[in-house]
Design an enzyme around this catalytic site. Structure first.
Site, PDB file in Angstrom:
ATOM      1  N   SER A   7     236.307  55.946 110.992  1.00 55.44           N
ATOM      2  CA  SER A   7     234.749  55.152 110.990  1.00 55.44           C
ATOM      3  C   SER A   7     234.726  54.415 112.194  1.00 55.44           C
ATOM      4  O   SER A   7     233.795  53.959 112.486  1.00 55.44           O
ATOM      5  CB  SER A   7     234.576  54.577 109.496  1.00 55.44           C
ATOM      6  OG  SER A   7     235.353  53.353 109.517  1.00 55.44           O
ATOM      7  N   ASN A  93     237.641  46.128 101.335  1.00 54.45           N
ATOM      8  CA  ASN A  93     236.685  46.253 100.808  1.00 54.45           C
ATOM      9  C   ASN A  93     235.572  45.264 100.687  1.00 54.45           C
ATOM     10  O   ASN A  93     234.325  45.283 100.926  1.00 54.45           O
ATOM     11  CB  ASN A  93     237.072  46.695  99.126  1.00 54.45           C
ATOM     12  CG  ASN A  93     237.674  47.918  99.166  1.00 54.45           C
ATOM     13  OD1 ASN A  93     237.695  48.464 100.079  1.00 54.45           O
ATOM     14  ND2 ASN A  93     238.381  48.281  97.877  1.00 54.45           N
ATOM     15  N   HIS A 139     188.109  59.429 103.878  1.00 53.53           N
ATOM     16  CA  HIS A 139     188.375  61.150 103.916  1.00 53.53           C
ATOM     17  C   HIS A 139     188.147  61.703 105.264  1.00 53.53           C
ATOM     18  O   HIS A 139     187.659  62.835 105.257  1.00 53.53           O
ATOM     19  CB  HIS A 139     187.277  61.627 102.999  1.00 53.53           C
ATOM     20  CG  HIS A 139     187.190  61.069 101.599  1.00 53.53           C
ATOM     21  ND1 HIS A 139     187.877  61.571 100.522  1.00 53.53           N
ATOM     22  CD2 HIS A 139     186.341  59.832 101.098  1.00 53.53           C
ATOM     23  CE1 HIS A 139     187.444  60.954  99.567  1.00 53.53           C
ATOM     24  NE2 HIS A 139     186.713  59.829  99.934  1.00 53.53           N
ATOM     25  N   SER A 266     201.518  68.013 130.529  1.00 52.41           N
ATOM     26  CA  SER A 266     201.960  69.298 129.833  1.00 52.41           C
ATOM     27  C   SER A 266     202.478  69.908 130.972  1.00 52.41           C
ATOM     28  O   SER A 266     202.131  69.932 132.267  1.00 52.41           O
ATOM     29  CB  SER A 266     200.730  70.164 129.376  1.00 52.41           C
ATOM     30  OG  SER A 266     201.039  71.449 129.175  1.00 52.41           O
ATOM     31  N   LYS A 272     196.348  68.072 130.784  1.00 55.05           N
ATOM     32  CA  LYS A 272     196.535  67.617 129.762  1.00 55.05           C
ATOM     33  C   LYS A 272     197.168  65.962 129.815  1.00 55.05           C
ATOM     34  O   LYS A 272     198.100  65.787 131.026  1.00 55.05           O
ATOM     35  CB  LYS A 272     197.464  68.074 128.829  1.00 55.05           C
ATOM     36  CG  LYS A 272     197.294  69.589 128.125  1.00 55.05           C
ATOM     37  CD  LYS A 272     196.327  69.091 126.905  1.00 55.05           C
ATOM     38  CE  LYS A 272     197.122  68.669 125.758  1.00 55.05           C
ATOM     39  NZ  LYS A 272     197.708  69.861 125.172  1.00 55.05           N
ATOM     40  N   ASN A 274     199.066  63.580 126.918  1.00 53.86           N
ATOM     41  CA  ASN A 274     199.312  63.626 125.513  1.00 53.86           C
ATOM     42  C   ASN A 274     200.015  61.951 125.148  1.00 53.86           C
ATOM     43  O   ASN A 274     200.782  61.620 125.661  1.00 53.86           O
ATOM     44  CB  ASN A 274     200.544  64.767 125.356  1.00 53.86           C
ATOM     45  CG  ASN A 274     200.151  66.204 125.602  1.00 53.86           C
ATOM     46  OD1 ASN A 274     198.806  66.420 125.588  1.00 53.86           O
ATOM     47  ND2 ASN A 274     200.870  66.697 126.260  1.00 53.86           N
ATOM     48  N   GLU A 279     202.962  59.962 119.036  1.00 54.84           N
ATOM     49  CA  GLU A 279     203.620  61.135 118.247  1.00 54.84           C
ATOM     50  C   GLU A 279     204.922  60.934 117.790  1.00 54.84           C
ATOM     51  O   GLU A 279     205.638  61.329 116.540  1.00 54.84           O
ATOM     52  CB  GLU A 279     203.328  62.497 119.022  1.00 54.84           C
ATOM     53  CG  GLU A 279     202.036  62.762 119.125  1.00 54.84           C
ATOM     54  CD  GLU A 279     202.041  63.812 120.096  1.00 54.84           C
ATOM     55  OE1 GLU A 279     202.088  64.937 119.854  1.00 54.84           O
ATOM     56  OE2 GLU A 279     201.528  63.516 121.423  1.00 54.84           O
ATOM     57  N   TYR A 306     234.589  50.238  94.542  1.00 54.32           N
ATOM     58  CA  TYR A 306     234.583  50.778  95.907  1.00 54.32           C
ATOM     59  C   TYR A 306     235.064  52.329  95.801  1.00 54.32           C
ATOM     60  O   TYR A 306     235.819  52.555  95.160  1.00 54.32           O
ATOM     61  CB  TYR A 306     235.256  49.915  96.936  1.00 54.32           C
ATOM     62  CG  TYR A 306     235.403  50.804  98.397  1.00 54.32           C
ATOM     63  CD1 TYR A 306     234.295  50.426  99.205  1.00 54.32           C
ATOM     64  CD2 TYR A 306     236.384  51.657  98.748  1.00 54.32           C
ATOM     65  CE1 TYR A 306     234.311  51.089 100.494  1.00 54.32           C
ATOM     66  CE2 TYR A 306     236.497  52.252  99.821  1.00 54.32           C
ATOM     67  CZ  TYR A 306     235.450  51.995 100.735  1.00 54.32           C
ATOM     68  OH  TYR A 306     235.334  52.592 102.028  1.00 54.32           O
ATOM     69  N   GLN A 311     231.678  54.403 102.751  1.00 51.49           N
ATOM     70  CA  GLN A 311     232.086  54.206 104.425  1.00 51.49           C
ATOM     71  C   GLN A 311     230.858  54.815 105.168  1.00 51.49           C
ATOM     72  O   GLN A 311     230.446  54.517 106.291  1.00 51.49           O
ATOM     73  CB  GLN A 311     233.130  55.082 104.648  1.00 51.49           C
ATOM     74  CG  GLN A 311     233.547  54.782 106.211  1.00 51.49           C
ATOM     75  CD  GLN A 311     235.018  55.465 106.582  1.00 51.49           C
ATOM     76  OE1 GLN A 311     235.745  54.823 106.181  1.00 51.49           O
ATOM     77  NE2 GLN A 311     235.099  56.706 107.360  1.00 51.49           N
TER      78      GLN A 311
HETATM   79  N1  ARG Z   1     236.185  51.728 106.888  1.00 53.23           N
HETATM   80  C1  ARG Z   1     235.797  51.442 105.274  1.00 53.23           C
HETATM   81  C2  ARG Z   1     234.404  51.314 104.968  1.00 53.23           C
HETATM   82  O1  ARG Z   1     233.561  51.332 105.911  1.00 53.23           O
HETATM   83  C3  ARG Z   1     236.280  49.982 105.089  1.00 53.23           C
HETATM   84  C4  ARG Z   1     236.817  49.865 103.658  1.00 53.23           C
HETATM   85  C5  ARG Z   1     238.017  50.751 103.488  1.00 53.23           C
HETATM   86  N2  ARG Z   1     238.608  50.513 102.148  1.00 53.23           N
HETATM   87  C6  ARG Z   1     239.385  51.199 101.679  1.00 53.23           C
HETATM   88  N3  ARG Z   1     240.183  51.290 100.447  1.00 53.23           N
HETATM   89  N4  ARG Z   1     239.870  52.198 102.275  1.00 53.23           N
HETATM   90  O2  ARG Z   1     233.924  51.718 104.001  1.00 53.23           O
END
Ligand code: ARG
Length: 448
Positions: A7, A93, A139, A266, A272, A274, A279, A306, A311
């Site tokens: 991550s 966690n 409307h 355009s 045009k 736009n 949008e 958890y 994640q």
């Molecule tokens: N990268 C994890 C997350 O964003 C952090 C917590 C991970 N905890 C674990 N027990 N693997 O959720």
């Protein structure tokens, strides 16, 4: 699996919050005697150096270390042997739950600032065009006259509510989960209140705010969902405003023009222009709603506490923050360069039929029950349509035939200026009231 589970590619965005939390955690470990003064000092110096590297974009992020927490802890351990004690009485966690709450407090303040700027631009635009009248629609049919200012102030109200929502989200995020460990706290004599205070998780009186259940603390994602919700509702408001502007800029309406910087031509049709900025705002609001849905669905089937699914929570939250911020900035810039075509607006609002309700009110003032007055004016509109004349051009004889109170000065009702001046009650579009509302908002926003 590494590529699948990492991550750090996106949660490195939490790095400075992670370091801030680690600094507070280390100070607390020192306070309760788990770290010596020397160990604490070394950890502090090391963390601050990493923060500088991160800010200068020099920090080397490693995918194999999975996430932001492991990357920072590893880098620290290489430099500072005492860093091996930093993870005492905490888990990733409660760490990630803390980081994200710090992020949310920061994000809410940043969005509020942008909401505020957009409100000011809307007020400026309202003030500059407070004499321009347009039809208000229901409307998508021309209904009754309003001022451009009144229409724009409707959006100022919506954004004001949005702002309150972000304040509430920030308040809900303002509880410290650190010290809850993986899910069941720790046997060590830590001081969660101290950590919370250092991190600014305090109430208005400065009393620490510490989450009350360790299991809830690591499983809860409510404030992320609330943040995504606030973003998506802001997105809905911006999208409705965008739709109004798109219509106003069409040849059919012709009420307004936006500056070239926020429009495109355009590639095929040379004539045009736009309204792409608006949008795209409309389009991005769909994405903001999707992010909210992603979070709700992610959490709904998870057993306590958890689970790794969580994640994935950061991607939609970061995206909502980025997109709502961009939408607010682009809306602000686009509206700054917007101008109204007062002639086209005047032409659109000139049909006396828009004041048909005023004529009914006129009859009410003469003692006619509203239902009867409504019926009479309806009949008058029918006659005008059949004869192909304006509502105020029906003859006195025909008018009196429909209702005997339609006599004398009944045509005076169609003086647009007078009609607007009469709408002076709270919330109404009359000029006196609108100027007062602009003033009220300026005061609320501390703008003048
Ligand atoms: N990268 C994890 C997350 O964003 C952090 C917590 C991970 N905890 C674990 N027990 N693997 O959720």
């Amino acid at each position: 699996m590494l590529a699948f589970s990492e991550s750090v590619s996106f949660d490195k965005r939490l790095a400075l919050f992670d370091i801030e939390a680690s600094l507070a955690h280390a100070a607390m470990l020192r306070k309760v005697g788990i770290l010596s003064a020397r160990e604490h000092a070394a950890i502090r110096t090391g963390l601050k150096a990493i923060a500088r590297d991160v800010s200068a974009d020099r920090f080397k992020w490693e995918t194999r270390l999975e996430d932001v927490h492991m990357n920072i802890e590893q880098a620290l351990t290489v430099k500072v042997p005492a860093a091996a004690k930093l993870h005492t009485a905490r888990s990733r966690n409660d760490q990630v739950a803390t980081d994200i709450r710090l992020f949310l407090k920061h994000a809410c303040a940043a969005v509020s600032e942008r909401l505020h700027r957009l409100q000011v631009v809307l007020l400026d635009l309202a003030e500059a065009n407070r004499k321009v009248l347009i039809p208000g629609y229901t409307h998508l049919q021309r209904a009754q006259p309003v001022s451009v200012a009144h229409h724009l102030l409707a959006y100022v109200e919506m954004l004001g509510r949005d702002n309150e929502r972000f304040e509430i989200v920030a308040d809900h995020a303002n509880w410290c989960p650190l010290g809850c460990g993986a899910l069941a706290g720790t046997t060590l004599p830590i001081d969660r209140e101290y950590t919370a205070t250092l991190l600014g998780f305090v109430d208005p009186k400065g009393k620490p705010r510490v989450t009350r259940n360790s299991m809830d603390s690591v499983a809860d994602r409510d404030s992320l969902i609330e943040f995504a919700n606030a973003c998506s509702l802001t997105g809905v408001h911006l999208s409705r405003m965008a739709e109004d502007v798109v219509l106003w800029c069409s040849r059919e309406f012709g009420f307004a023009r936006i500056s070239d910087a926020f429009a495109t031509g355009s590639s095929l049709m040379p004539q045009k222009k736009n309204p792409d900025s608006f949008e795209l705002i409309r389009g991005k609001s769909a994405r903001l709603q999707g992010n909210l849905q992603t979070l709700l669905t992610m959490v709904k089937g998870l057993p306590l506490t958890y689970n790794r699914d969580l994640q994935e929570d950061k991607i939609p939250v970061f995206d909502s923050f980025d997109q709502v911020s961009a939408c607010l900035e682009v809306a602000t810039g686009s509206l700054e360069g917007m101008s109204f075509d007062s002639e086209r607006c005047a032409a659109a609002v000139s049909d006396p039929v828009l004041l048909a309700t005023d004529l009914a009110d006129y009859l009410v003032e003469k003692g006619v029950p509203f239902r009867d007055a409504h019926h009479a004016v309806g009949a008058l509109v029918g006659v005008a349509e059949a004869e192909g004349v304006a509502l105020n051009a029906v003859s006195d004889e025909q008018a009196a035939q429909i209702n005997d109170q339609l006599k004398g000065d009944w045509r005076g009702v169609f003086d647009l200026k007078n009609a607007m001046a009469k709408r002076r009650g709270t919330g109404m579009p009359g000029p006196v009231r609108v100027v007062a509302e602009i003033k009220r908002w300026r005061r609320l926003l501390g703008d003048r």
